[in-house]
Write an enzyme that holds these catalytic residues in place. Structure first.
Site, PDB file in Angstrom:
ATOM      1  N   SER A  38       0.831  -1.195   0.000  1.00 16.45           N
ATOM      2  CA  SER A  38       0.000   0.000   0.000  1.00 16.45           C
ATOM      3  C   SER A  38       0.872   1.254   0.000  1.00 16.45           C
ATOM      4  O   SER A  38       1.645   1.461  -0.918  1.00 16.45           O
ATOM      5  CB  SER A  38      -0.959  -0.044   1.203  1.00 16.45           C
ATOM      6  OG  SER A  38      -2.012   0.873   1.027  1.00 16.45           O
ATOM      7  N   ASP A 182      -6.075  -3.450  -2.536  1.00 18.23           N
ATOM      8  CA  ASP A 182      -4.988  -3.127  -1.616  1.00 18.23           C
ATOM      9  C   ASP A 182      -4.248  -4.369  -1.118  1.00 18.23           C
ATOM     10  O   ASP A 182      -4.854  -5.328  -0.646  1.00 18.23           O
ATOM     11  CB  ASP A 182      -5.588  -2.377  -0.416  1.00 18.23           C
ATOM     12  CG  ASP A 182      -4.544  -1.694   0.449  1.00 18.23           C
ATOM     13  OD1 ASP A 182      -3.579  -2.352   0.856  1.00 18.23           O
ATOM     14  OD2 ASP A 182      -4.708  -0.491   0.722  1.00 18.23           O
TER      15      ASP A 182
END
Length: 303
Positions: A38, A182
């Site tokens: 991320s 993600d």
């Protein structure tokens, strides 16, 4: 082989940048492998290029518009505490367009391409370092690690973007017949993967306190509830990643140096506040400096 691993954490990535700056400039650490999840994946290319000031400028100047092409929430401030409320119009507009998520983060992809040039990409790809971004393949129910060595410029920028897409608030991406989101949904701190790739010493930057230091406030709306639920799940994933990483490191003879945040930076990492992120970068630098000076002093006292 030395590796830097940076966990997910949204806006808290500014703290990680400060820690990395001290490790690389203050201690002159050199890394063979950079592995991020991320927000960590946003940092690693520029750290590998030694262009710390460039990525620092990005992290200390972004706002919601830099990330979202359609922001699904509004920031509300009450009694000095920032929370998020639903932007009903933007959410309805997104659903009307056929989107599966509340918001879209296409501006982030533009920011990635504006920040990491094609020339810099080829410098990295032709160099000795490996840069790896973590993504979650929701269709195949697995975590995947995308190395810069396996893709062209456009593809790798997209994988970095996908690694950061905190669904259902940000874009869900369909690629190669699969839906991706993600990387933190599967691996917040990819220490185990770093060891699998040959790392014998790892500097792991964890964008969370080592122990729980607060109780979350009651949820005010559906979005607040969702963010609390996701934060809870990601905390559990992070803890599991760290335990597995420590276990694998013990069996492989690898050393892990942990850098946790010393205090709670924010309870909502989807809020990108320039002033706070500037402060967090400086805090990360000072914390890493203090931690290493303290370690050096303890070693001297032991001798």
């Amino acid at each position: 082989m030395r590796a830097m691993v940076i966990s997910g954490g949204g806006s808290k990535g500014a703290f990680a940048g400060g820690v990395a700056e001290y490790l690389m400039k203050g201690l002159n650490h050199s890394y063979d492998l950079f592995l991020g999840t991320s927000t960590g994946s946003l940092l690693i290319s520029h750290l590998a290029l030694q262009k710390i000031e460039k990525i620092k400028e990005v992290y200390t100047s972004v706002n919601q518009n830099s990330i979202f092409s359609n922001c699904p929430f509004v920031i509300q401030k009450k009694h000095g505490v920032e929370t998020i409320g639903i932007d009903h119009w933007n959410v309805l507009k997104n659903f009307y367009r056929g989107s599966k998520t509340f918001g879209e983060s296409k501006n982030l992809l533009k920011l990635i391409k504006n920040t990491l040039t094609e020339e810099e990409f080829h410098m990295l790809k032709n160099g000795p370092k490996d840069i790896v971004a973590t993504v979650s393949n929701l269709s195949m129910n697995q975590v995947e690690y995308k190395s810069i060595n396996d893709f062209n410029y456009e593809e790798f920028c997209e994988w970095i973007w996908i690694s950061c897409n905190y669904t259902p608030f940000m874009s869900l991406v369909r690629k190669n017949g699969c839906e991706y989101a993600d990387g933190g949904l599967g691996s917040m701190v990819p220490i185990e993967e770093a060891i699998k790739r040959g790392a014998t010493e790892i500097d792991a930057i964890i964008l969370q306190t080592e122990t729980t230091m607060f109780n979350r406030l009651p949820s005010k709306n559906a979005f607040a509830l969702l963010t609390s639920m996701f934060a809870f799940m990601l905390d559990r994933i992070e803890g599991q990643n760290i335990r597995i990483g420590k276990y694998v490191a013990n069996h492989q003879g690898a050393v892990i140096n942990f850098y946790y945040t010393p205090a709670v930076l924010t309870t909502n990492s989807l809020i990108f506040n320039k002033e706070k992120m500037t402060t967090w970068w400086a805090s990360g630098y000072n914390f890493a400096k203090y931690k290493n000076l303290e370690t050096s002093q303890l070693e001297l006292d032991a001798d």
